[in-house]
Design a protein around this motif. Sequence first.
Motif, PDB file in Angstrom:
ATOM      1  N   ASP A 121       0.852  -1.210   0.000  1.00 28.58           N
ATOM      2  CA  ASP A 121       0.000   0.000   0.000  1.00 28.58           C
ATOM      3  C   ASP A 121       0.879   1.249   0.000  1.00 28.58           C
ATOM      4  OD1 ASP A 121      -2.337  -1.496   0.230  1.00 28.58           O
ATOM      5  OD2 ASP A 121      -2.377  -1.384   2.423  1.00 28.58           O
ATOM      6  N   ILE A 122       1.893   1.224   0.862  1.00 31.97           N
ATOM      7  CA  ILE A 122       2.766   2.399   1.011  1.00 31.97           C
ATOM      8  C   ILE A 122       3.551   2.650  -0.277  1.00 31.97           C
ATOM      9  CG2 ILE A 122       4.746   3.328   2.298  1.00 31.97           C
ATOM     10  CD1 ILE A 122       3.723   1.552   4.689  1.00 31.97           C
ATOM     11  N   LEU A 123       4.115   1.593  -0.826  1.00 29.57           N
ATOM     12  CA  LEU A 123       4.945   1.763  -2.033  1.00 29.57           C
ATOM     13  C   LEU A 123       4.099   2.132  -3.254  1.00 29.57           C
ATOM     14  CD1 LEU A 123       7.509  -1.147  -1.521  1.00 29.57           C
ATOM     15  CD2 LEU A 123       7.859   1.302  -1.133  1.00 29.57           C
ATOM     16  N   ARG A 124       2.927   1.500  -3.357  1.00 27.38           N
ATOM     17  CA  ARG A 124       2.042   1.826  -4.488  1.00 27.38           C
ATOM     18  C   ARG A 124       1.546   3.274  -4.370  1.00 27.38           C
ATOM     19  NH1 ARG A 124      -1.259  -2.474  -4.356  1.00 27.38           N
ATOM     20  NH2 ARG A 124      -2.731  -1.390  -3.029  1.00 27.38           N
ATOM     21  N   GLY A 125       1.187   3.669  -3.142  1.00 27.92           N
ATOM     22  CA  GLY A 125       0.747   5.051  -2.899  1.00 27.92           C
ATOM     23  C   GLY A 125       1.854   6.038  -3.235  1.00 27.92           C
ATOM     24  N   ILE A 170      12.343   0.441   9.798  1.00 24.23           N
ATOM     25  CA  ILE A 170      12.005   1.850   9.531  1.00 24.23           C
ATOM     26  C   ILE A 170      12.915   2.408   8.438  1.00 24.23           C
ATOM     27  CG2 ILE A 170      12.047   4.172  10.548  1.00 24.23           C
ATOM     28  CD1 ILE A 170      11.042   2.854  13.185  1.00 24.23           C
ATOM     29  N   GLY A 171      14.226   2.171   8.589  1.00 20.80           N
ATOM     30  CA  GLY A 171      15.172   2.608   7.566  1.00 20.80           C
ATOM     31  C   GLY A 171      14.923   1.884   6.250  1.00 20.80           C
ATOM     32  N   ASP A 172      14.565   0.621   6.367  1.00 18.87           N
ATOM     33  CA  ASP A 172      14.352  -0.216   5.194  1.00 18.87           C
ATOM     34  C   ASP A 172      13.199   0.319   4.336  1.00 18.87           C
ATOM     35  OD1 ASP A 172      14.908  -2.551   3.664  1.00 18.87           O
ATOM     36  OD2 ASP A 172      13.081  -3.465   4.483  1.00 18.87           O
ATOM     37  N   ILE A 173      12.091   0.657   5.002  1.00 21.27           N
ATOM     38  CA  ILE A 173      10.928   1.114   4.221  1.00 21.27           C
ATOM     39  C   ILE A 173      11.176   2.513   3.645  1.00 21.27           C
ATOM     40  CG2 ILE A 173       9.487   2.139   6.078  1.00 21.27           C
ATOM     41  CD1 ILE A 173       7.157   0.494   4.674  1.00 21.27           C
ATOM     42  N   ALA A 174      11.904   3.354   4.384  1.00 19.76           N
ATOM     43  CA  ALA A 174      12.244   4.689   3.866  1.00 19.76           C
ATOM     44  C   ALA A 174      13.104   4.546   2.605  1.00 19.76           C
ATOM     45  CB  ALA A 174      12.971   5.494   4.935  1.00 19.76           C
ATOM     46  N   VAL A 180      13.938   4.235  -3.472  1.00 21.34           N
ATOM     47  CA  VAL A 180      14.202   3.390  -4.652  1.00 21.34           C
ATOM     48  C   VAL A 180      13.039   3.496  -5.637  1.00 21.34           C
ATOM     49  CG1 VAL A 180      14.408   0.979  -5.438  1.00 21.34           C
ATOM     50  CG2 VAL A 180      15.733   1.781  -3.455  1.00 21.34           C
ATOM     51  N   ARG A 181      11.802   3.432  -5.095  1.00 13.63           N
ATOM     52  CA  ARG A 181      10.612   3.499  -5.944  1.00 13.63           C
ATOM     53  C   ARG A 181      10.560   4.843  -6.699  1.00 13.63           C
ATOM     54  NH1 ARG A 181       5.784   0.179  -6.147  1.00 13.63           N
ATOM     55  NH2 ARG A 181       7.154  -1.374  -5.184  1.00 13.63           N
ATOM     56  N   TYR A 182      11.025   5.899  -6.059  1.00 11.97           N
ATOM     57  CA  TYR A 182      11.037   7.220  -6.715  1.00 11.97           C
ATOM     58  C   TYR A 182      11.966   7.171  -7.936  1.00 11.97           C
ATOM     59  CZ  TYR A 182      12.070  12.131  -7.656  1.00 11.97           C
ATOM     60  OH  TYR A 182      12.241  13.342  -8.283  1.00 11.97           O
ATOM     61  N   PHE A 183      13.176   6.645  -7.723  1.00 13.00           N
ATOM     62  CA  PHE A 183      14.154   6.634  -8.828  1.00 13.00           C
ATOM     63  C   PHE A 183      13.712   5.696  -9.957  1.00 13.00           C
ATOM     64  CE2 PHE A 183      16.916   8.118  -5.286  1.00 13.00           C
ATOM     65  CZ  PHE A 183      17.158   9.375  -5.815  1.00 13.00           C
ATOM     66  N   GLY A 212      15.474  18.850 -11.938  1.00  6.39           N
ATOM     67  CA  GLY A 212      16.501  19.248 -10.970  1.00  6.39           C
ATOM     68  C   GLY A 212      16.145  18.918  -9.526  1.00  6.39           C
ATOM     69  N   ARG A 213      14.968  18.325  -9.319  1.00  6.58           N
ATOM     70  CA  ARG A 213      14.570  17.982  -7.943  1.00  6.58           C
ATOM     71  C   ARG A 213      14.905  16.522  -7.684  1.00  6.58           C
ATOM     72  NH1 ARG A 213       8.437  19.200  -7.322  1.00  6.58           N
ATOM     73  NH2 ARG A 213       8.410  17.653  -8.973  1.00  6.58           N
ATOM     74  N   THR A 214      14.865  16.173  -6.425  1.00  6.96           N
ATOM     75  CA  THR A 214      15.068  14.762  -6.099  1.00  6.96           C
ATOM     76  C   THR A 214      14.161  14.399  -4.921  1.00  6.96           C
ATOM     77  OG1 THR A 214      16.704  13.061  -5.614  1.00  6.96           O
ATOM     78  CG2 THR A 214      17.015  15.201  -4.538  1.00  6.96           C
ATOM     79  N   ILE A 215      14.190  13.151  -4.539  1.00  4.78           N
ATOM     80  CA  ILE A 215      13.303  12.692  -3.454  1.00  4.78           C
ATOM     81  C   ILE A 215      13.809  13.183  -2.099  1.00  4.78           C
ATOM     82  CG2 ILE A 215      14.534  10.476  -3.323  1.00  4.78           C
ATOM     83  CD1 ILE A 215      10.810  10.926  -2.566  1.00  4.78           C
ATOM     84  N   ASP A 216      12.865  13.556  -1.258  1.00  3.35           N
ATOM     85  CA  ASP A 216      13.189  14.114   0.062  1.00  3.35           C
ATOM     86  C   ASP A 216      12.282  13.409   1.077  1.00  3.35           C
ATOM     87  OD1 ASP A 216      13.843  15.712   2.116  1.00  3.35           O
ATOM     88  OD2 ASP A 216      12.959  17.563   1.334  1.00  3.35           O
TER      89      ASP A 216
END
Length: 626
Positions: free
Chosen positions: A390-394, A425-429, A434-437, A447-451
Amino acid sequence: MNENLALSDETLLSIEKPERYIGNEVNCVMKDKEKVDIRFAFCFPDVYEIGMSHLGIQILYGMFNSYEDVWCERVYSPWMDMDAVMRSQNIPLFALESQDKVKDFDFLGFTLQYEMCYTNILQILDLSGIPFKTADRTWEDPIVIGGGPCTYNPEPIADFFDIFYIGEGETRYRELFDLYKKAKNDGISRQDFLHMVAKIPGMYVPSLYDVKYKEDGTILSMDPVYPDVPRTVYKEMCLDLSKEFYPTKPVVPYIKVTQDRVVLEIMRGCIRGCRFCQAGQLYKPLREKDVDYLKKISLESLKNTGYEEISLSSLSSSDYSKLPELLDFLIESCNEKKINISLPSLRIDAFSLDVMSKVQDVKKSSLTFAPEAGTQRMRDVINKGLTEEDILRGSEQAFLGGWNKVKLYFMLGLPGETDDDILGIGDIANKIAVRYFETVPKEKRNGRTIDIVASTSFFVPKPFTPFQWARMNTKEEFLDKANKTRKGIMAQLNQKHIKYNWHEADASMMEGIFARGDRKLNDVILKAYQKGCIFDAWSEYFDFGKWMETFEECGIDPFFYTTRERADDEIFPWDILNCGVTKEFLLREWKNSIKGTPSTNCRKGCLGCGAASYGVGVCKEGKINE
């Protein structure tokens, strides 16, 4: 303009934000004090900006002032600079509208939203010249009444209150006011008045109950001192929210406050059943407001306030069944007037993201998820009902929609937590990064990146939740877990895109003590206040050392309230109250959490929590579906 200000111009110019103390804001209610029978001072025991953002006070302020015989005014905790001035110049605390002394009012009402405000209650009483303890008050003093979520375990502050109103405030105040007028007319004593109040449903008068303890410090019994005082106080609840009073002319402050917007409450309650969440249990069953009624009051409120933002308020807005219709209406009405729509408490799914892209300026906002735990195992323990997929698809859908900022909220110290859950916690973050890239090709990133910001708070077990039996972590355990979380995040491949914040452990421990405390804490709180503890909810003023020193002087072990796991049959300090959810149900859910078994939500199937006895809301829907 109110010419009779309680403070001189000289005093007002010497303090920060004098607007906190002068009243006269847009939509504040002025009445002729000679023409009303009851004067009610309504207090939020924190600074003005926090208190002015609270919807509950706005509702009751408007409702009380709709009664011809009542004038309700507001009072907040004077900030530290003002507190010092009032003490040094012997200026008594006053209400904002009339600037009259709080001590001269008939009622002083507190809304109790957060345990860390308890010493501020004593500040208000002290500056008003009202005796701290109900036992020392006479008819010369206001009746001190408390409401709000903390009244579901009011025992740590029971000595300071004449009455606690248990439940939703719309239902019984008229009855209380009429009884007060009769008591004053008939010359009834204060004690006899309180005895009569105890028979009104939802009214808990702590001085009329006797608490006995076992040798191990747990409660042996809590009994009424008179046979006609109820053994159990049941919460009050609105059965039809669309017929209850709702303020369309809320008071609009001069200065920036925490919530500068119209707040539209769309429903109360929640179907989700997260096991750590007190509000989810206290406000059961879920009750929705009629969509046509919401359309009408939203336009009225915007017209009467001039606000440029409207926020939909509930515990889980996505679960409001008429949300698409309401949003279409608001988007159409607000777009032409350039009014922003804010939607907190959404579940992140395709529907919610579609909604958010319609109502939000994508460039401004960040997306918020509350996974609460780092692994699926732990989310099942707490019954979060949110999978990693759910989190990754969202997240993926959000990235495609142009979002690139994600906030994640977690809790540390949940029952049964392991190192794997913490490292998760670190793993899901990292997986979100990864999903963003994977989702947004380089040429589309502009010019933006994931934050990503991951925040952890420390878990505090609360009354009337399945975790009311759980032990709480020590401060050292909490800090160790925060350190492991930080290391877990630093070990990730995309760590430079992930920022980590955590809460203070000391304040969480104090919150845990007050949340499940008993009457023995009254003296600790009073003594800590007399030593200078105040504004404990503000980290710059919270003095943990002073609190620990006070516990020692009072001969009380603070860990008795936090790190001790409770026996299944222990009598809790709050067992005198009934919030509509049975203790048997909560115990069953506690056992399910230990097994890691999730439960369904109220719309998918009834869990037999007890709230169906009210016969309204989602419980009634269930019967229709059968």
